[in-house]
Design an enzyme around this catalytic site. Structure first.
Site, PDB file in Angstrom:
ATOM      1  N   ASP A  26     -67.064  58.148  81.844  1.00  0.00           N
ATOM      2  CA  ASP A  26     -66.598  57.836  80.487  1.00  0.00           C
ATOM      3  C   ASP A  26     -66.724  56.333  80.221  1.00  0.00           C
ATOM      4  O   ASP A  26     -67.657  55.702  80.735  1.00  0.00           O
ATOM      5  CB  ASP A  26     -65.131  58.308  80.360  1.00  0.00           C
ATOM      6  CG  ASP A  26     -64.788  58.763  78.956  1.00  0.00           C
ATOM      7  OD1 ASP A  26     -64.722  57.898  78.077  1.00  0.00           O
ATOM      8  OD2 ASP A  26     -64.610  59.971  78.728  1.00  0.00           O
ATOM      9  N   HIS A  41     -60.872  55.169  75.667  1.00  0.00           N
ATOM     10  CA  HIS A  41     -61.168  56.599  75.679  1.00  0.00           C
ATOM     11  C   HIS A  41     -61.052  57.182  77.089  1.00  0.00           C
ATOM     12  O   HIS A  41     -60.370  58.184  77.325  1.00  0.00           O
ATOM     13  CB  HIS A  41     -62.583  56.803  75.119  1.00  0.00           C
ATOM     14  CG  HIS A  41     -62.987  58.221  74.915  1.00  0.00           C
ATOM     15  ND1 HIS A  41     -63.638  58.956  75.890  1.00  0.00           N
ATOM     16  CD2 HIS A  41     -62.852  59.053  73.849  1.00  0.00           C
ATOM     17  CE1 HIS A  41     -63.884  60.173  75.421  1.00  0.00           C
ATOM     18  NE2 HIS A  41     -63.415  60.259  74.187  1.00  0.00           N
ATOM     19  N   ASN A  64     -67.962  67.221  68.758  1.00  0.00           N
ATOM     20  CA  ASN A  64     -67.073  67.100  67.593  1.00  0.00           C
ATOM     21  C   ASN A  64     -67.835  67.227  66.271  1.00  0.00           C
ATOM     22  O   ASN A  64     -67.517  66.553  65.297  1.00  0.00           O
ATOM     23  CB  ASN A  64     -66.354  65.737  67.627  1.00  0.00           C
ATOM     24  CG  ASN A  64     -65.424  65.605  68.812  1.00  0.00           C
ATOM     25  OD1 ASN A  64     -64.908  66.595  69.324  1.00  0.00           O
ATOM     26  ND2 ASN A  64     -65.219  64.383  69.263  1.00  0.00           N
ATOM     27  N   SER A 121     -63.078  65.761  73.460  1.00  0.00           N
ATOM     28  CA  SER A 121     -62.909  64.857  74.609  1.00  0.00           C
ATOM     29  C   SER A 121     -61.546  65.047  75.249  1.00  0.00           C
ATOM     30  O   SER A 121     -61.382  64.804  76.445  1.00  0.00           O
ATOM     31  CB  SER A 121     -62.992  63.400  74.145  1.00  0.00           C
ATOM     32  OG  SER A 121     -64.287  63.065  73.769  1.00  0.00           O
TER      33      SER A 121
END
Lengths: 605, 63
Positions: free
Chosen positions: A189, A230, A322, A401
């Protein structure tokens, strides 16, 4: 059929019935004995934990109800003590206290009192004190002591109650089985706020989280600190420090995180870097990989890296995307990955979630349109502030996520429960998922259920071990009985070959599933009565010994199948539900009984 | 971001094809958190795809 054959048939049938009845009980007992005890949540009764002393000459007597008024004088005569009620309350309760007269024995006095028809109980007086009273400290009120379900363990993290997502997937039930110890989850990530380095700091609710060395593929160094926020949020869902009195909880909080940075501070990255990171994680001991990232195009490098990691036994979990429409992104859409769609707090697909055929399972990702105030997934992370620094706080994000790390964490729980093969882990996750009234291309097998997944992995692994020990005991008993018979001079031999055949039936499906994987289609043959059925057709039906061996093998397979059916751990054949499986199981059990009876009916030449 | 008409949208789509970019106007090999740059997972805000593209390619803005 001769009389002796009938007798033999009924004996075998009775034994089979008994074994089938007893085996689930044995399994249940075995399972219960393996489940770790839940931590104490209720205040302990002083008599259990307190320290006791006896007052040397003090005796208490509980009288039976309705005794007459002359009891005091009668007992005074019996004990030689001066007796009177302490007060009205003690009189109404029928409780007497007195001091043992000098020269009297406590034991004989108690024996005399207990033999009196008006005395219900008599004993020396004990004092209890709780450990708190030893140092003068007062008990601290603890909210976990007032839970309505005291048997379930709850972390003491103050904002845990805001994690509706953990309640939705039954996290507390999962924690009864395990908490992910031994599993390593690579978070590929934007990095993770894992440690205080020259590039960043450790987030406050990661103080007790275990980390293994990771890598920063953007900065090309071994300090994969998060400069976006994130990755830390994602890692928090998996293994944020839990039960530490701070913030919120993580799902597999005893698992270790391998932080890997592939996305920049802006949240984007290159596919070749990601492919490299996947291989790196697989080569450095990751058991699970979470990738809450993706792109609209397939990429051969990432695809082959995923296949490489998968072959090395790494389970890969990815966010479906998304886009809010049909079309799962990459790498989620690759067959070696578990694609995760997102649902909100009402269990409906989130407005932003991508969906499509590759979706394997759905998990809470949050949806602030469904619930503007509490619809997000709350975890600790670092977010850049206006002063050029980072704010270390708790933030509610929403996205696939956020859904993906729920599945990765439960995969870690399943891994820690003893199921290691990626296909098996996927099968456990899908099989245990809560079924929803919605299309499979939106929810996959259903909504993630951590409690059932951890439970199922526990059973899949534990039952295999139980069967192994059952066979080991069978052979031990076989040798013992054989020796005993020899000692007694009995001519008959113990049927060692039959025991081998029975053991084969009991263990062969486990062995094959371990070798080929739980999801292999061949499991359906190994778990069926097909092999003994072919053997009995192919063998010389006059050879009594061979036929009997087939019969015992069939019996072992029957026991195995019945056992797995009752426990819900039948081999994971994709697409077969309970009602599709049931006729198959019943047919095989009937066939097995038929083979057993036919084999045992063959007369001795 | 300025409103753009259908003709401009078509021009942008053609430009993306000509330059071999992904639907968001970035290089094809680009990956994003959550798989798309259009949803900000932290704030929950969704932005229009053409707004995102034009924020990345200011030279494509209508004159």
């Amino acid at each position: 059929m001769s009389k002796s054959s009938y007798s033999y048939f009924w004996r075998v049938a009775a034994a089979a019935g008994l074994m089938l009845t007893v085996s689930p009980i044995l399994v249940s007992w075995f399972r219960e004995s393996r489940i770790p005890a839940a931590p104490e949540t209720a205040l302990n009764w002083p008599a259990v934990n307190g320290e006791a002393w006896s007052l040397p000459n003090e005796i208490a007597v509980q009288l039976k109800p309705g005794v007459d008024g002359g009891i005091l004088s009668r007992l005074a005569q019996l004990t030689g003590a001066s007796l009177q009620w302490d007060d009205e309350t003690s009189q109404s309760l029928g409780v007497l206290h007195f001091t043992l007269p000098a020269g009297k024995s406590m034991a004989s006095e108690l024996a005399a009192l207990r033999s009196d028809s008006s005395v219900e109980a008599a004993d020396q007086i004990h004092l209890y004190r709780t450990p708190e009273s030893l140092n003068g400290e007062k008990p601290v009120p603890d909210s976990t002591k007032t839970q309505t379900e005291p048997t379930k363990w709850r972390p003491n993290d103050p904002r845990y109650d805001e994690q509706w997502n953990f309640a939705m997937i039954h996290a507390e039930e999962a924690w009864e089985n395990n908490r992910g110890r031994g599993a390593v989850v690579a978070v590929i990530d934007t990095g993770v706020a894992y440690d205080n380095t020259k590039k960043g700091t450790r987030a406050k609710d990661f103080a007790d989280t275990k980390f293994v060395p990771g890598y920063d593929f953007c900065g090309k160094d071994n300090m994969p600190n998060d400069d976006n926020g994130h990755g830390t949020h994602v890692a928090g869902t998996i293994a944020e420090s839990t039960n530490n009195g701070e913030g919120v909880a993580g799902l597999a909080f005893e698992a270790a995180i391998m932080p890997i940075k592939v996305l920049t501070a802006q949240g984007s990255g290159r596919s070749d870097t990601i492919a490299e990171a996947i291989r790196w994680a697989a080569d450095h001991g990751a058991n699970i990989i979470n990738m809450s990232l993706g792109g609209p195009f397939p990429d051969s490098l990432i695809r082959s890296a995923c296949a490489y990691a998968n072959k090395k036994g790494v389970t890969i979990v990815c966010a479906a995307g998304n886009s809010g429409g049909e079309g799962v992104g990459y790498p989620a859409a690759y067959p070696s990955c578990i694609a995760v769609s997102a649902v909100g707090s009402n269990g409906k697909l989130s407005f932003y979630s991508s969906w499509g055929k590759p979706v394997a399972i759905a998990a809470p990702g949050g949806d602030k349109q469904q619930d503007p105030d509490h619809g997000g997934i709350l975890q600790n992370t670092l977010i850049s502030d206006d002063n050029g620094g980072f704010a270390d706080d708790y933030y509610a994000f929403q996205g696939t996520s956020m859904a993906s790390p729920h599945v990765a964490a439960v995969a870690a729980l399943v891994y820690a429960g003893g199921v290691h093969d990626p296909a098996d882990i996927k099968a456990v996750l899908q099989r245990s998922a809560a079924k929803v009234d919605g299309p499979a291309n939106k929810y996959g097998a259903g909504i993630l259920n951590a409690g059932d997944a951890a439970h199922l992995s526990h059973e899949v692994h534990g039952d295999g071990v139980a069967r192994f020990w059952m066979v080991a005991w069978l052979f031990a008993a076989c040798l013992g009985i054989g020796k005993l018979r020899n000692k007694m001079g009995t001519a008959a031999r113990y049927p060692l070959a039959a025991t081998f055949a029975l053991a084969f039936g009991l263990l062969f499906p486990d062995w094959l599933a371990g070798f080929l994987g739980e999801s292999a289609h061949f499991n359906i043959i190994a778990h069926s009565e097909l092999i003994p059925a072919f053997l009995i057709l192919g063998l010389d039906s006059n050879d009594r010994q061979e036929m009997k061996l087939v019969g015992w093998m069939s019996f072992g397979l029957m026991l195995h199948l019945g056992w797995e059916f009752l426990r819900g751990t039948i081999p994971f054949i994709a697409g077969l539900g309970f009602w599709q499986l049931t006729p198959w199981v019943i047919f095989n059990l009937i066939l097995g009984i038929g083979i057993l009876v036919a084999a045992m009916r063959v007369e001795r030449k | 971001m300025p409103n753009i008409d259908e003709q401009k949208k078509k021009w942008i789509e053609d430009q993306i094809k000509r330059e071999g970019l992904n639907p968001f106007g970035d290089p094809k090999s680009t990956v994003y958190t959550g798989g798309t740059p259009l949803l900000n997972e932290m704030t929950g805000k969704v932005i229009d795809r053409f707004d995102y593209i034009l924020s990345r390619h200011k030279d494509w803005l209508p004159k």
